[in-house]
Write a protein that holds these residues in place. Sequence first.
Motif, mmCIF file in Angstrom:
data_model
loop_
_atom_site.group_PDB
_atom_site.id
_atom_site.type_symbol
_atom_site.label_atom_id
_atom_site.label_comp_id
_atom_site.label_asym_id
_atom_site.label_seq_id
_atom_site.Cartn_x
_atom_site.Cartn_y
_atom_site.Cartn_z
ATOM 1 N N HIS A 96 0.801 -1.224 0.000
ATOM 2 C CA HIS A 96 0.000 0.000 0.000
ATOM 3 C C HIS A 96 0.838 1.280 0.000
ATOM 4 O O HIS A 96 0.288 2.368 -0.170
ATOM 5 C CB HIS A 96 -0.989 -0.011 1.177
ATOM 6 C CG HIS A 96 -2.315 0.583 0.850
ATOM 7 N ND1 HIS A 96 -3.457 0.327 1.576
ATOM 8 C CD2 HIS A 96 -2.705 1.457 -0.130
ATOM 9 C CE1 HIS A 96 -4.473 1.002 1.048
ATOM 10 N NE2 HIS A 96 -4.043 1.702 0.028
ATOM 11 N N TRP A 120 -10.728 5.187 1.531
ATOM 12 C CA TRP A 120 -9.641 4.242 1.816
ATOM 13 C C TRP A 120 -10.250 3.035 2.518
ATOM 14 O O TRP A 120 -10.620 3.117 3.685
ATOM 15 C CB TRP A 120 -8.626 4.935 2.729
ATOM 16 C CG TRP A 120 -7.303 4.258 2.887
ATOM 17 C CD1 TRP A 120 -7.017 3.159 3.649
ATOM 18 C CD2 TRP A 120 -6.058 4.674 2.315
ATOM 19 N NE1 TRP A 120 -5.680 2.854 3.566
ATOM 20 C CE2 TRP A 120 -5.073 3.775 2.753
ATOM 21 C CE3 TRP A 120 -5.699 5.723 1.456
ATOM 22 C CZ2 TRP A 120 -3.733 3.893 2.372
ATOM 23 C CZ3 TRP A 120 -4.358 5.832 1.099
ATOM 24 C CH2 TRP A 120 -3.398 4.923 1.550
ATOM 25 N N ASP A 122 -9.803 -0.514 4.021
ATOM 26 C CA ASP A 122 -8.585 -1.170 4.519
ATOM 27 C C ASP A 122 -8.829 -1.645 5.953
ATOM 28 O O ASP A 122 -9.517 -0.956 6.716
ATOM 29 C CB ASP A 122 -7.465 -0.105 4.496
ATOM 30 C CG ASP A 122 -6.063 -0.660 4.626
ATOM 31 O OD1 ASP A 122 -5.877 -1.716 5.258
ATOM 32 O OD2 ASP A 122 -5.143 -0.013 4.107
ATOM 33 N N ASP A 126 -3.213 2.936 8.070
ATOM 34 C CA ASP A 126 -2.151 3.478 7.210
ATOM 35 C C ASP A 126 -1.917 4.959 7.502
ATOM 36 O O ASP A 126 -1.577 5.738 6.620
ATOM 37 C CB ASP A 126 -2.461 3.240 5.713
ATOM 38 C CG ASP A 126 -2.453 1.749 5.358
ATOM 39 O OD1 ASP A 126 -2.179 0.913 6.244
ATOM 40 O OD2 ASP A 126 -2.727 1.423 4.190
ATOM 41 N N HIS A 139 4.309 0.710 4.282
ATOM 42 C CA HIS A 139 2.925 0.549 3.797
ATOM 43 C C HIS A 139 1.904 0.946 4.867
ATOM 44 O O HIS A 139 0.710 1.027 4.567
ATOM 45 C CB HIS A 139 2.657 -0.870 3.255
ATOM 46 C CG HIS A 139 2.571 -1.959 4.284
ATOM 47 N ND1 HIS A 139 1.894 -3.138 4.046
ATOM 48 C CD2 HIS A 139 3.074 -2.054 5.535
ATOM 49 C CE1 HIS A 139 1.979 -3.917 5.118
ATOM 50 N NE2 HIS A 139 2.690 -3.286 6.021
ATOM 51 N N ASP A 226 -7.533 -1.761 -0.243
ATOM 52 C CA ASP A 226 -6.592 -2.771 0.247
ATOM 53 C C ASP A 226 -7.386 -4.066 0.435
ATOM 54 O O ASP A 226 -8.364 -4.094 1.196
ATOM 55 C CB ASP A 226 -6.009 -2.281 1.578
ATOM 56 C CG ASP A 226 -4.868 -3.147 2.081
ATOM 57 O OD1 ASP A 226 -4.929 -4.381 1.898
ATOM 58 O OD2 ASP A 226 -3.928 -2.586 2.675
HETATM 59 MN MN LIG Z 1 -3.307 -0.662 3.564
#
Ligand SMILES: [Mn+2]
Length: 299
Positions: A96, A120, A122, A126, A139, A226
């Motif tokens: 990522h 996003w 995931d 992050d 990442h 992700d």
């Molecule tokens: Mn990620």
Amino acid sequence: MNRKLDIVGVQIDLGASQKGVAMGPTAIRYAGLKAGLEKMDYEVRDKGDIIPLLDGDSRPDMLHYEQVIDANRRLYDEVYSTLSEGRIPVVLGGDHSIAAGSISAVSKFYENKGPIGVIWIDAHGDWNDNTTSRTGNMHGMPFSAVCGHGPDEMVDYGQKPHYVDVKHCVQVAGRDIDRLEIKKMKEAGMNTFPIYEIDKRGMYEVMQDAIRIASEGTVGIHLSFDVDAVDPAYAPGTGTPVYDGITAREAFLAAEMIAQSGKLISMDMVEVNPILDEVNRTGILASSLIHSAFGESVY
Ligand SMILES: [Mn+2]
């Protein structure tokens, strides 16, 4: 809607501990990505893959930073040139960390038109930087970097970064976020829809809110997906699996709703690890989710 797409892959896993996501772009391509998009009447160009430098400097707080940043700088150039040609970038990871280069390019390209929104999806935030990360894995840092909350090295290639405003950003399906990372996200004012919000309100309502936040007052939405957002039962091929995630159907619903919003301007699909996968089912899922995000439907 713009029917011209550019696929660009990044064969990088240096931003993660578990290696193998460097082969993700190939797995997603072999699952039929291009043919599926062409069936939906997109004109698709595959720009091939960015391959990281074979060697580079590293630091404990930013492992393999030289290779990660160099790959991101080259991805920035590719994504920017795709947008300049009036085409939509579809970026395949890789880990990522590549969202740093990808989103920086989109945000910079639209700088004079208006802000971009980011959704996003995931399991992880992050939102670490090199001072809060416990591992030094880059990442875990790109979302904060593109919002101007560091590490700036990931997004500053001398182009004067145009940071994304957190008020247009949404984190969806988070369920494994570090304590210091949470503090950082809260202080910055990040919009978050953790997994329990999806349990309570359902993916449909959550995505309605997410799309509203990312599209109100923006030129469009960048989707950074992700695959570890999806439960390992459906997506076993990923390097940092977290149990009890969203179902494959919830992931499809999210992607379909983004398509229906008509606001998608660019996307990343990341963290597919063919080494850990079962007969490429995670690669197939990733490819199919890209198709959905670009409007594939049953009827
Ligand atoms: Mn990620």
